[in-house]
Design a protein around this motif. Structure first.
Motif, mmCIF file in Angstrom:
data_model
loop_
_atom_site.group_PDB
_atom_site.id
_atom_site.type_symbol
_atom_site.label_atom_id
_atom_site.label_comp_id
_atom_site.label_asym_id
_atom_site.label_seq_id
_atom_site.Cartn_x
_atom_site.Cartn_y
_atom_site.Cartn_z
ATOM 1 N N TYR A 66 0.815 -1.216 0.000
ATOM 2 C CA TYR A 66 0.000 0.000 0.000
ATOM 3 C C TYR A 66 0.848 1.266 0.000
ATOM 4 N N GLY A 67 1.938 1.245 0.750
ATOM 5 C CA GLY A 67 2.772 2.430 0.853
ATOM 6 C C GLY A 67 3.450 2.824 -0.446
ATOM 7 N N LEU A 68 3.512 1.903 -1.417
ATOM 8 C CA LEU A 68 4.173 2.193 -2.686
ATOM 9 C C LEU A 68 3.282 2.955 -3.651
ATOM 10 N N THR A 69 1.992 2.660 -3.647
ATOM 11 C CA THR A 69 1.082 3.236 -4.648
ATOM 12 C C THR A 69 0.055 4.194 -4.067
ATOM 13 N N ARG A 70 -0.066 4.277 -2.762
ATOM 14 C CA ARG A 70 -1.111 5.100 -2.167
ATOM 15 C C ARG A 70 -0.502 6.255 -1.377
ATOM 16 N N ARG A 71 0.204 7.117 -2.111
ATOM 17 C CA ARG A 71 0.811 8.292 -1.492
ATOM 18 C C ARG A 71 -0.183 9.448 -1.549
ATOM 19 N N PRO A 72 -0.394 10.156 -0.452
ATOM 20 C CA PRO A 72 -1.425 11.199 -0.425
ATOM 21 C C PRO A 72 -1.194 12.271 -1.479
ATOM 22 N N ASP A 73 -2.271 12.693 -2.119
ATOM 23 C CA ASP A 73 -2.197 13.767 -3.104
ATOM 24 C C ASP A 73 -2.372 15.105 -2.389
ATOM 25 N N PRO A 74 -1.481 16.068 -2.596
ATOM 26 C CA PRO A 74 -1.546 17.324 -1.835
ATOM 27 C C PRO A 74 -2.810 18.131 -2.086
ATOM 28 N N SER A 96 -2.201 8.280 5.493
ATOM 29 C CA SER A 96 -2.424 9.258 4.431
ATOM 30 C C SER A 96 -3.431 10.314 4.868
ATOM 31 N N TYR A 97 -3.114 11.548 4.591
ATOM 32 C CA TYR A 97 -3.998 12.696 4.817
ATOM 33 C C TYR A 97 -4.183 13.067 6.283
ATOM 34 N N GLU A 98 -3.454 12.432 7.181
ATOM 35 C CA GLU A 98 -3.564 12.834 8.582
ATOM 36 C C GLU A 98 -2.981 14.229 8.769
ATOM 37 N N PRO A 99 -3.750 15.146 9.358
ATOM 38 C CA PRO A 99 -3.191 16.470 9.641
ATOM 39 C C PRO A 99 -2.206 16.388 10.801
ATOM 40 N N PRO A 100 -1.356 17.384 10.959
ATOM 41 C CA PRO A 100 -0.338 17.332 12.012
ATOM 42 C C PRO A 100 -0.912 17.297 13.420
ATOM 43 N N HIS A 101 -2.161 17.753 13.579
ATOM 44 C CA HIS A 101 -2.749 17.752 14.916
ATOM 45 C C HIS A 101 -3.582 16.493 15.185
ATOM 46 N N THR A 102 -3.287 15.408 14.455
ATOM 47 C CA THR A 102 -3.904 14.114 14.751
ATOM 48 C C THR A 102 -3.328 13.585 16.062
ATOM 49 N N VAL A 103 -4.206 13.192 16.977
ATOM 50 C CA VAL A 103 -3.745 12.707 18.279
ATOM 51 C C VAL A 103 -3.809 11.189 18.392
ATOM 52 N N LEU A 104 -4.583 10.544 17.497
ATOM 53 C CA LEU A 104 -4.678 9.087 17.546
ATOM 54 C C LEU A 104 -5.168 8.572 16.193
ATOM 55 N N ALA A 105 -4.583 7.455 15.759
ATOM 56 C CA ALA A 105 -5.040 6.744 14.576
ATOM 57 C C ALA A 105 -5.592 5.391 15.005
ATOM 58 N N VAL A 106 -6.710 4.991 14.402
ATOM 59 C CA VAL A 106 -7.343 3.708 14.706
ATOM 60 C C VAL A 106 -7.383 2.892 13.423
ATOM 61 N N GLU A 107 -6.822 1.675 13.456
ATOM 62 C CA GLU A 107 -6.715 0.856 12.250
ATOM 63 C C GLU A 107 -6.734 -0.627 12.647
ATOM 64 N N PRO A 108 -7.568 -1.464 11.988
ATOM 65 C CA PRO A 108 -7.641 -2.874 12.378
ATOM 66 C C PRO A 108 -6.522 -3.752 11.831
ATOM 67 N N GLY A 154 7.276 9.248 13.247
ATOM 68 C CA GLY A 154 6.728 10.553 13.583
ATOM 69 C C GLY A 154 5.231 10.655 13.420
ATOM 70 N N SER A 155 4.582 9.569 12.950
ATOM 71 C CA SER A 155 3.127 9.587 12.812
ATOM 72 C C SER A 155 2.466 9.647 14.190
ATOM 73 N N ALA A 156 1.183 9.958 14.185
ATOM 74 C CA ALA A 156 0.422 9.983 15.430
ATOM 75 C C ALA A 156 0.409 8.595 16.078
ATOM 76 N N PRO A 157 0.267 8.523 17.382
ATOM 77 C CA PRO A 157 0.096 7.221 18.031
ATOM 78 C C PRO A 157 -1.072 6.464 17.401
ATOM 79 N N ALA A 158 -0.966 5.135 17.364
ATOM 80 C CA ALA A 158 -1.986 4.333 16.697
ATOM 81 C C ALA A 158 -2.387 3.163 17.580
ATOM 82 N N VAL A 159 -3.645 2.744 17.411
ATOM 83 C CA VAL A 159 -4.168 1.601 18.142
ATOM 84 C C VAL A 159 -4.840 0.669 17.144
#
Length: 247
Positions: free
Chosen positions: A11-19, A44-56, A67-72
């Motif tokens: 995913y990281g190779l082809t799904r780079r956020p578009d500005p 992708s697309y997380e703003p700098p003030h993201t405090v948590l990411a949730v992903e299964p 440097g990404s936001a903390p994730a659970v």
């Protein structure tokens, strides 16, 4: 196993956020002081003030950059968060993967103090305007009909929304479903298809005949003749929609 434990390996190779899409998403968040990203994937697309990411998917979580936001590791339907946990909650191209839509949207509303922002697509518009599914992948389009979430249903669950069309640039850097609308050869690349859930979930048997016809039409010049009107466009609207709901 989460879907993206297999789909997300490259995913990281082809799904780079578009500005340009990022700017629209961040504008929709407004002046939110903190953001929680649901179905966050690689960030992708997380703003700098993201405090948590949730992903299964742990595979996706492992690809989040330093440097990404903390994730659970958790699902939208059962968020391990208190009520009113952040000003805004973000859910980008994820609701169609949830097993319990109403429960997931209810959770987004529960943890958002001020705003919920959802990126999705309007399937009837997508089917009509996107040449790939309309002309080459009718079986995959039928699969999409089954998994797509109606905009009206989302608006109802969110308690009313403002809709914004998200136009897809001709050189979009984020390789989601319609990103290559002016670069048709890309759909013949298995690495590109590996990052698009439409291909992965519909299955090779459903998409192979259409891709073979696309290859023939590109080789003969027929595709370029049939779609000459697209070649001068900088961006198009094929049904992607940003929904903004006030909590």
């Amino acid at each position: 196993m989460a879907l993206y434990d297999t789909l997300g390996t490259t995913y990281g190779l082809t799904r780079r956020p578009d500005p340009r899409i990022a700017a629209q998403i961040h504008a929709a968040l407004g002046d939110a002081a903190d953001v929680i990203n649901i179905g966050a994937g690689t960030g992708s697309y997380e703003p700098p003030h993201t405090v948590l990411a949730v992903e299964p998917s742990r595979v996706m979580l492992a690809q989040r950059p330093p440097g990404s936001a903390p994730a659970v590791c958790a699902v939208a339907e059962r968020l391990p968060l208190r009520d009113d946990a952040a000003d805004a909650v973000l859910a980008l191209l994820t609701v169609h993967h949830w097993t319990g839509l109403a429960a997931g949207i209810g959770e987004l509303r529960r943890v958002a103090r001020r705003r919920v922002v959802v990126l999705t697509w309007d399937q009837p518009v997508f089917r009509e305007r996107f040449w790939l599914v309309r002309e080459y992948l009718p079986q995959a389009a039928a699969f999409d009909d089954a998994r797509a979430v109606a905009i009206g249903r989302l608006a109802e669950l969110l308690g009313g929304v403002r809709q914004q069309p998200v136009r897809v640039p001709h050189d979009c850097t984020d390789g989601f479903g319609a990103a290559f609308w002016r670069r048709p050869h890309a759909y013949l690349d298995p690495r590109v298809r590996a990052g698009i859930s439409l291909f992965a979930q519909a299955g090779e048997e459903a998409v192979a005949p259409g891709l073979a016809r696309l290859a023939e039409d590109l080789a003969s010049g027929r595709w370029h003749a049939d779609h000459a009107d697209l070649l001068g466009l900088d961006s198009i609207d094929v049904g992607y929609r940003l929904l903004v709901a006030e909590a």
